[in-house]
Write a protein that holds these residues in place. Structure first.
Motif, PDB file in Angstrom:
ATOM      1  N   THR A 139       0.832  -1.193   0.000  1.00 47.87           N
ATOM      2  CA  THR A 139       0.000   0.000   0.000  1.00 47.87           C
ATOM      3  C   THR A 139       0.871   1.249   0.000  1.00 47.87           C
ATOM      4  OG1 THR A 139      -0.190  -0.223   2.399  1.00 47.87           O
ATOM      5  CG2 THR A 139      -2.021  -1.055   1.055  1.00 47.87           C
ATOM      6  N   LEU A 140       0.264   2.347  -0.379  1.00 44.29           N
ATOM      7  CA  LEU A 140       1.015   3.577  -0.569  1.00 44.29           C
ATOM      8  C   LEU A 140       1.632   4.086   0.726  1.00 44.29           C
ATOM      9  CD1 LEU A 140       1.799   5.696  -2.647  1.00 44.29           C
ATOM     10  CD2 LEU A 140      -0.376   6.846  -2.214  1.00 44.29           C
ATOM     11  N   ASP A 141       0.920   3.942   1.833  1.00 45.86           N
ATOM     12  CA  ASP A 141       1.470   4.437   3.098  1.00 45.86           C
ATOM     13  C   ASP A 141       2.749   3.700   3.479  1.00 45.86           C
ATOM     14  OD1 ASP A 141       0.002   2.067   3.574  1.00 45.86           O
ATOM     15  OD2 ASP A 141      -0.243   2.588   5.693  1.00 45.86           O
ATOM     16  N   LYS A 142       2.769   2.394   3.270  1.00 39.47           N
ATOM     17  CA  LYS A 142       3.957   1.618   3.634  1.00 39.47           C
ATOM     18  C   LYS A 142       5.122   1.934   2.701  1.00 39.47           C
ATOM     19  CE  LYS A 142       1.761  -2.276   6.001  1.00 39.47           C
ATOM     20  NZ  LYS A 142       0.476  -1.615   6.206  1.00 39.47           N
ATOM     21  N   ALA A 166      -9.403  11.252  -2.837  1.00 35.97           N
ATOM     22  CA  ALA A 166     -10.247  11.350  -1.640  1.00 35.97           C
ATOM     23  C   ALA A 166     -10.192  10.033  -0.879  1.00 35.97           C
ATOM     24  CB  ALA A 166     -11.695  11.698  -2.013  1.00 35.97           C
ATOM     25  N   GLY A 167      -9.005   9.429  -0.890  1.00 32.40           N
ATOM     26  CA  GLY A 167      -8.843   8.080  -0.370  1.00 32.40           C
ATOM     27  C   GLY A 167      -7.901   7.995   0.807  1.00 32.40           C
ATOM     28  N   ASN A 168      -7.626   6.753   1.193  1.00 28.87           N
ATOM     29  CA  ASN A 168      -6.762   6.455   2.331  1.00 28.87           C
ATOM     30  C   ASN A 168      -5.505   5.764   1.811  1.00 28.87           C
ATOM     31  OD1 ASN A 168      -5.518   5.521   4.655  1.00 28.87           O
ATOM     32  ND2 ASN A 168      -7.412   4.829   5.614  1.00 28.87           N
ATOM     33  N   PRO A 169      -4.313   6.342   2.037  1.00 24.09           N
ATOM     34  CA  PRO A 169      -3.082   5.712   1.554  1.00 24.09           C
ATOM     35  C   PRO A 169      -2.883   4.295   2.092  1.00 24.09           C
ATOM     36  CG  PRO A 169      -2.641   7.938   2.322  1.00 24.09           C
ATOM     37  CD  PRO A 169      -4.044   7.614   2.726  1.00 24.09           C
ATOM     38  N   ASN A 171      -5.113   2.047   2.141  1.00 26.21           N
ATOM     39  CA  ASN A 171      -5.941   1.140   1.345  1.00 26.21           C
ATOM     40  C   ASN A 171      -5.516   1.066  -0.113  1.00 26.21           C
ATOM     41  OD1 ASN A 171      -7.519   0.732   3.629  1.00 26.21           O
ATOM     42  ND2 ASN A 171      -9.011   2.285   3.065  1.00 26.21           N
ATOM     43  N   LEU A 172      -4.931   2.128  -0.625  1.00 22.53           N
ATOM     44  CA  LEU A 172      -4.581   2.197  -2.047  1.00 22.53           C
ATOM     45  C   LEU A 172      -3.284   1.453  -2.315  1.00 22.53           C
ATOM     46  CD1 LEU A 172      -5.466   5.949  -2.627  1.00 22.53           C
ATOM     47  CD2 LEU A 172      -6.761   3.982  -3.441  1.00 22.53           C
ATOM     48  N   VAL A 173      -3.318   0.553  -3.282  1.00 25.78           N
ATOM     49  CA  VAL A 173      -2.128  -0.208  -3.663  1.00 25.78           C
ATOM     50  C   VAL A 173      -1.369   0.586  -4.718  1.00 25.78           C
ATOM     51  CG1 VAL A 173      -1.311  -2.338  -4.739  1.00 25.78           C
ATOM     52  CG2 VAL A 173      -3.179  -2.408  -3.080  1.00 25.78           C
ATOM     53  N   THR A 174      -0.116   0.881  -4.439  1.00 26.86           N
ATOM     54  CA  THR A 174       0.672   1.772  -5.286  1.00 26.86           C
ATOM     55  C   THR A 174       0.715   1.287  -6.728  1.00 26.86           C
ATOM     56  OG1 THR A 174       2.055   2.128  -3.338  1.00 26.86           O
ATOM     57  CG2 THR A 174       2.830   3.054  -5.414  1.00 26.86           C
ATOM     58  N   TYR A 182       5.249   3.561  -8.570  1.00 27.29           N
ATOM     59  CA  TYR A 182       5.633   2.166  -8.337  1.00 27.29           C
ATOM     60  C   TYR A 182       6.747   1.758  -9.303  1.00 27.29           C
ATOM     61  CZ  TYR A 182       5.207  -2.952  -8.292  1.00 27.29           C
ATOM     62  OH  TYR A 182       5.468  -4.303  -8.219  1.00 27.29           O
ATOM     63  N   ASN A 183       6.610   2.137 -10.569  1.00 25.30           N
ATOM     64  CA  ASN A 183       7.604   1.740 -11.579  1.00 25.30           C
ATOM     65  C   ASN A 183       8.939   2.446 -11.410  1.00 25.30           C
ATOM     66  OD1 ASN A 183       5.917  -0.124 -12.860  1.00 25.30           O
ATOM     67  ND2 ASN A 183       4.992   1.450 -14.151  1.00 25.30           N
ATOM     68  N   LEU A 184       8.921   3.641 -10.819  1.00 21.53           N
ATOM     69  CA  LEU A 184      10.197   4.310 -10.557  1.00 21.53           C
ATOM     70  C   LEU A 184      11.056   3.454  -9.643  1.00 21.53           C
ATOM     71  CD1 LEU A 184       9.364   8.103 -10.006  1.00 21.53           C
ATOM     72  CD2 LEU A 184      10.530   7.071 -11.947  1.00 21.53           C
TER      73      LEU A 184
END
Length: 456
Positions: A139-142, A166-169, A171-174, A182-184
């Motif tokens: 996930t994006l937060d991690k 308008a989401g929660n980092p 929950n969102l998968v990078t 993610y690709n960087l």
């Protein structure tokens, strides 16, 4: 009596994706029919003018981030005039401890900003040398905490995600939500090293013009959808579609459309849906709930927008794109956009136009407030954060129960099921915000990609 219409290609959904797709198919000589539930095409893109204010209901801006979007404006010519934001738009504000701080834009501002901790500022020097992640579903937060640090997550990425998804980092998968980021890491081992390498890669003329600048259209974004509609031709639309259902017969797509006036049967060889996941079950009636459940279980953020117009402004100087509010600040709004600071002629000369966004995945309770309470919440937040007691001269509230698709862990199953259905039912294409991104540039790119595939 049911009317019969034949078409090579049927497109369900007349938002930006469907319009872009139809525009290029029509230019290639294809016979298209676009089915739209509203009384005019454009989806959630709507522009209003009132008392000297020009305001948007839906997306307020886009980002000029794809060559396909640049090419679309070229192809539309003088029928739609691109309006790039003034340089002030590069100044993004973040609220911290009740004060607005500008996001760093160079090395010196990154060193001096109070947004990030001293520990993380020092630690970021080691980002190019950190081991890349091995979890494709991180996930994006991690990811951000691992590579950049907790303060970067709290005061850069979290408010950014509030503004975009308008989401929660958490929950969102990078990989799905921010695939370029993610690709960087995956391709270059580092955000910093990857960004430097990407800048050094040769670019085509169109790629060079995809500057990532914030943009709108002269007189509002609806000018874009109206220009596309005119180029496609009004005769190729079925509007006010109260009910649309699709069956397959003899290798043909049979689309039954009920309007206020009559019922229409559209027969075509190929069919593309650009509607939301929540509409598919009632539309693709030849598919079972089990066929569609990996797609229809997609989550959407509920977002409310309050447009506020002030004929004279005496509060906080609105010299920037707007202000985003981190979750840690425990405010009741996601952010406040300054459209009159970004583009000309959006408010009277001494006035201001604000767009206040509320709700989202983490604040659905606020979205569910009654209208007047929601407006009062927006006014209170503007008063406290932008230091003004002015009463607005114009107030409009817009609610979007399915505002922004969330690219969470279920995305892989959804994408696999889309591929399976498209392979199983030749001539069927499932498009729209259920895949390939949520931004305006993403929607245009998807429309162009599918059009090129069908033309070939």
């Amino acid at each position: 009596m049911q009317q019969l219409r034949t078409s090579q290609i049927t497109i369900i959904g007349g938002g930006l994706t469907g319009l872009t797709l139809a525009f290029y198919l029509k230019r290639a000589g294809k016979k298209v029919t676009i089915i739209e539930r509203n009384h005019e095409p454009g989806g959630v893109i709507r522009t209003f003018t009132e008392q000297g204010f020009t305001y948007e209901a839906g997306p307020n801006t886009g980002v000029l981030s794809s060559p396909e979007l640049v090419q679309l404006f070229d192809d539309l010519g003088d029928t739609c005039n691109l309006e790039v934001a003034n340089p002030n738009a590069k100044r993004r504000l973040i609220l911290k401890d009740g004060s607005w701080e500008a996001l760093p834009h160079n090395l010196s501002s990154a060193i001096t900003t109070p947004l990030f901790s001293l520990y993380d500022k020092i630690r970021i020097l080691g980002e190019p040398f950190r081991k890349k992640g091995s979890n494709p579903y991180e996930t994006l937060d991690k990811l951000v905490a691992r590579r950049l640090g907790k303060s970067f997550l709290d005061y850069a990425v979290d408010p950014f995600i509030s503004g975009i998804y308008a989401g929660n980092p958490a929950n969102l998968v990078t990989k799905f939500a921010l695939p370029k980021l993610y690709n960087l890491e995956q391709n270059y081992g580092s955000f910093i090293r990857g960004a430097i390498k990407k800048r050094q890669e040769p670019k085509s003329e169109l790629e060079q013009r995809a500057t990532k600048d914030v943009f709108s259209v002269k007189n509002g974004l609806q000018q874009l959808t109206q220009a596309l509609t005119a180029a496609i031709g009004h005769e190729n639309f079925i509007l006010n579609a109260k009910r649309t259902s699709v069956t397959l017969q003899n290798g043909k797509c049979q689309t039954t459309v009920s309007t206020e006036e009559n019922d229409i049967l559209v027969e075509s060889e190929e069919l593309i849906t650009t509607i939301g996941a929540y509409e598919l079950a009632n539309t693709l009636t030849f598919l079972t709930p089990e066929d569609l459940s990996p797609i229809t279980n997609m989550r959407y953020a509920k977002v409310a927008q309050v447009a506020l117009g002030y004929k004279e402004w005496n509060g906080y100087p609105l010299n920037g794109f707007g202000g985003l509010i981190p979750s840690k600040e425990n405010r009741k709004v996601l952010g406040i956009l300054f459209p009159s600071s970004i583009f000309p002629n959006r408010a009277p000369e001494k006035g201001a136009l604000l767009s206040v966004f509320l709700g989202g995945i983490q604040h659905e309770d606020i979205y569910n407030l009654p209208d007047q309470e929601l407006i009062d919440t927006a006014l209170n937040e503007v008063s406290e954060t932008l230091k003004t007691n002015l009463k607005p001269d114009m107030i409009h509230l817009f609610r979007y129960p399915y505002a922004i698709a969330q690219y969470e862990r279920s995305s892989e199953q959804r994408l696999d099921q889309i591929a399976l259905l498209e392979q199983q039912y030749k001539g069927l294409y499932l498009a729209g915000n259920i895949r390939n991104g949520i931004g305006m540039a993403d929607r245009v790119k998807q429309g162009v990609t599918i059009a090129n595939m069908l033309i070939k």
